[in-house]
Design a protein around this motif. Structure first.
Motif, PDB file in Angstrom:
ATOM      1  N   ARG A  86     -24.951  30.005  51.606  1.00  0.00           N
ATOM      2  CA  ARG A  86     -25.716  29.456  50.474  1.00  0.00           C
ATOM      3  C   ARG A  86     -26.048  27.984  50.721  1.00  0.00           C
ATOM      4  N   CYS A  87     -27.242  27.589  50.309  1.00  0.00           N
ATOM      5  CA  CYS A  87     -27.638  26.177  50.374  1.00  0.00           C
ATOM      6  C   CYS A  87     -28.585  25.875  49.225  1.00  0.00           C
ATOM      7  N   LEU A  88     -28.833  24.595  49.025  1.00  0.00           N
ATOM      8  CA  LEU A  88     -29.833  24.122  48.056  1.00  0.00           C
ATOM      9  C   LEU A  88     -30.945  23.437  48.828  1.00  0.00           C
ATOM     10  N   ILE A  89     -32.166  23.808  48.550  1.00  0.00           N
ATOM     11  CA  ILE A  89     -33.331  23.157  49.123  1.00  0.00           C
ATOM     12  C   ILE A  89     -33.800  22.139  48.086  1.00  0.00           C
ATOM     13  N   LEU A  90     -33.944  20.913  48.503  1.00  0.00           N
ATOM     14  CA  LEU A  90     -34.263  19.822  47.582  1.00  0.00           C
ATOM     15  C   LEU A  90     -35.763  19.599  47.548  1.00  0.00           C
ATOM     16  N   ALA A  91     -36.340  19.620  46.353  1.00  0.00           N
ATOM     17  CA  ALA A  91     -37.793  19.506  46.219  1.00  0.00           C
ATOM     18  C   ALA A  91     -38.159  18.709  44.973  1.00  0.00           C
ATOM     19  N   ASP A  92     -39.266  17.988  45.066  1.00  0.00           N
ATOM     20  CA  ASP A  92     -39.855  17.344  43.888  1.00  0.00           C
ATOM     21  C   ASP A  92     -40.800  18.313  43.193  1.00  0.00           C
ATOM     22  N   GLY A  93     -41.315  19.244  43.959  1.00  0.00           N
ATOM     23  CA  GLY A  93     -42.226  20.240  43.420  1.00  0.00           C
ATOM     24  C   GLY A  93     -42.513  21.283  44.483  1.00  0.00           C
ATOM     25  N   PHE A  94     -43.026  22.426  44.050  1.00  0.00           N
ATOM     26  CA  PHE A  94     -43.445  23.460  44.984  1.00  0.00           C
ATOM     27  C   PHE A  94     -44.824  23.940  44.569  1.00  0.00           C
ATOM     28  N   TYR A  95     -45.518  24.567  45.509  1.00  0.00           N
ATOM     29  CA  TYR A  95     -46.904  24.971  45.298  1.00  0.00           C
ATOM     30  C   TYR A  95     -47.054  26.488  45.343  1.00  0.00           C
ATOM     31  N   GLU A  96     -47.970  26.970  44.526  1.00  0.00           N
ATOM     32  CA  GLU A  96     -48.433  28.357  44.596  1.00  0.00           C
ATOM     33  C   GLU A  96     -49.957  28.304  44.665  1.00  0.00           C
ATOM     34  N   PHE A  97     -50.541  29.343  45.238  1.00  0.00           N
ATOM     35  CA  PHE A  97     -51.975  29.391  45.449  1.00  0.00           C
ATOM     36  C   PHE A  97     -52.550  30.622  44.756  1.00  0.00           C
ATOM     37  N   THR A  98     -53.739  30.462  44.170  1.00  0.00           N
ATOM     38  CA  THR A  98     -54.418  31.575  43.513  1.00  0.00           C
ATOM     39  C   THR A  98     -55.844  31.679  44.061  1.00  0.00           C
ATOM     40  N   ALA A  99     -56.476  32.809  43.788  1.00  0.00           N
ATOM     41  CA  ALA A  99     -57.871  32.976  44.190  1.00  0.00           C
ATOM     42  C   ALA A  99     -58.684  31.829  43.604  1.00  0.00           C
ATOM     43  N   PRO A 100     -59.670  31.337  44.339  1.00  0.00           N
ATOM     44  CA  PRO A 100     -60.441  30.190  43.849  1.00  0.00           C
ATOM     45  C   PRO A 100     -61.166  30.493  42.543  1.00  0.00           C
ATOM     46  N   SER A 101     -61.136  29.525  41.630  1.00  0.00           N
ATOM     47  CA  SER A 101     -61.850  29.698  40.360  1.00  0.00           C
ATOM     48  C   SER A 101     -63.361  29.664  40.586  1.00  0.00           C
ATOM     49  N   ASP A 102     -63.787  28.959  41.632  1.00  0.00           N
ATOM     50  CA  ASP A 102     -65.198  28.923  42.017  1.00  0.00           C
ATOM     51  C   ASP A 102     -65.413  29.970  43.105  1.00  0.00           C
ATOM     52  N   LEU A 159     -32.544  26.427  40.501  1.00  0.00           N
ATOM     53  CA  LEU A 159     -31.273  26.388  39.778  1.00  0.00           C
ATOM     54  C   LEU A 159     -31.154  25.097  38.993  1.00  0.00           C
ATOM     55  N   PRO A 160     -30.721  25.158  37.728  1.00  0.00           N
ATOM     56  CA  PRO A 160     -30.450  23.924  36.995  1.00  0.00           C
ATOM     57  C   PRO A 160     -29.277  23.193  37.653  1.00  0.00           C
ATOM     58  N   ALA A 161     -29.209  21.880  37.501  1.00  0.00           N
ATOM     59  CA  ALA A 161     -28.167  21.076  38.146  1.00  0.00           C
ATOM     60  C   ALA A 161     -26.761  21.585  37.837  1.00  0.00           C
ATOM     61  N   ALA A 162     -26.541  22.124  36.644  1.00  0.00           N
ATOM     62  CA  ALA A 162     -25.214  22.638  36.282  1.00  0.00           C
ATOM     63  C   ALA A 162     -24.809  23.840  37.143  1.00  0.00           C
ATOM     64  N   SER A 163     -25.758  24.485  37.781  1.00  0.00           N
ATOM     65  CA  SER A 163     -25.466  25.648  38.628  1.00  0.00           C
ATOM     66  C   SER A 163     -25.331  25.297  40.106  1.00  0.00           C
ATOM     67  N   TRP A 164     -25.599  24.047  40.469  1.00  0.00           N
ATOM     68  CA  TRP A 164     -25.563  23.685  41.880  1.00  0.00           C
ATOM     69  C   TRP A 164     -24.178  23.888  42.486  1.00  0.00           C
ATOM     70  N   ARG A 165     -23.139  23.388  41.841  1.00  0.00           N
ATOM     71  CA  ARG A 165     -21.781  23.500  42.395  1.00  0.00           C
ATOM     72  C   ARG A 165     -21.362  24.970  42.540  1.00  0.00           C
ATOM     73  N   PRO A 166     -21.462  25.793  41.463  1.00  0.00           N
ATOM     74  CA  PRO A 166     -21.043  27.190  41.632  1.00  0.00           C
ATOM     75  C   PRO A 166     -21.892  27.958  42.648  1.00  0.00           C
ATOM     76  N   TRP A 167     -23.148  27.570  42.823  1.00  0.00           N
ATOM     77  CA  TRP A 167     -23.959  28.204  43.855  1.00  0.00           C
ATOM     78  C   TRP A 167     -23.411  27.838  45.235  1.00  0.00           C
ATOM     79  N   LEU A 168     -23.180  26.557  45.461  1.00  0.00           N
ATOM     80  CA  LEU A 168     -22.748  26.099  46.776  1.00  0.00           C
ATOM     81  C   LEU A 168     -21.345  26.566  47.138  1.00  0.00           C
ATOM     82  N   ASP A 169     -20.424  26.528  46.174  1.00  0.00           N
ATOM     83  CA  ASP A 169     -19.040  26.893  46.521  1.00  0.00           C
ATOM     84  C   ASP A 169     -18.775  28.391  46.384  1.00  0.00           C
TER      85      ASP A 169
END
Length: 193
Positions: A86-102, A159-169
């Motif tokens: 188990r690990c945590l990937i640290l991100a400020d944000g993530f991206y998803e892509f959709t069919a172009p509106s145009d 995962l919310p920050a409160a779940s980080w420890r139980p996820w990792l350990d």
């Protein structure tokens, strides 16, 4: 699925955040020089994992080669427990892509998901040895919450920050920690293509 995310925090900022959460970090490979950037499949990026000396901040490759050679960058968490790696990937944000509106546009529309307060996201992941590549990680996915559902049929397991420890350990079941986020957990905005 998510094939691009951003990470702009320095090692000092990450260490301070984890210290505030009661999980001081060890940096077994030395203090990483983290440049703010978007991270794509096969790039190296910071992750946090449980190690022999405590909670470790290391930089590893995103994705390992799958059986057919294609990169494994997302992995379904449904009905799985993940007793190790188990690990945590640290991100400020993530991206998803959709069919172009145009309809004339050649590129898909890009949407950025982030924490409403601008905080760091901890995405549940797995790290393993990838022969020929060293250690590598992948992001776990789950059914989407209401914030992501209009854009994609799956979401990365934030995962919310409160779940980080139980996820990792490993003290809590993956089934109890991973799932769709409640409405309003993520802010979404159109991003430049």
């Amino acid at each position: 699925m998510c094939n691009l995310y951003s990470q702009t925090r320095s090692a000092d900022e990450i260490a301070r955040l984890f210290r505030d959460e009661g999980m001081p970090l060890v940096m077994p490979d030395g203090i990483p020089n983290l440049a703010p950037r978007n991270i794509a499949i096969t790039d190296s990026a910071p992750i946090v994992r449980a190690g022999a000396r405590g909670v470790e901040l290391v930089v590893r490759r995103w994705s390992w080669p799958g059986p057919g050679g294609k990169p494994v960058y997302n992995f379904r968490s449904d009905n799985r427990e993940f007793g190790s790696g188990r690990c945590l990937i640290l991100a400020d944000g993530f991206y998803e892509f959709t069919a172009p509106s145009d309809p004339k546009a050649k590129r898909k529309d890009r949407w950025r998901f982030s924490a409403p307060d601008g905080g760091l996201l901890g995405i549940a992941g797995l790290v393993r040895d990838a022969p020929g590549h060293g250690e590598a990680f992948t992001m776990l996915t789950c059914p989407p919450g209401e914030d992501v559902a209009p854009y994609h049929s799956r979401q990365v397991a934030v995962l919310p920050a409160a779940s980080w420890r139980p996820w990792l350990d490993g003290s809590a079941s993956a089934q109890n920690l991973i799932g769709p986020l409640p409405p309003g957990s993520l802010t979404v905005q159109a991003a430049e293509r």
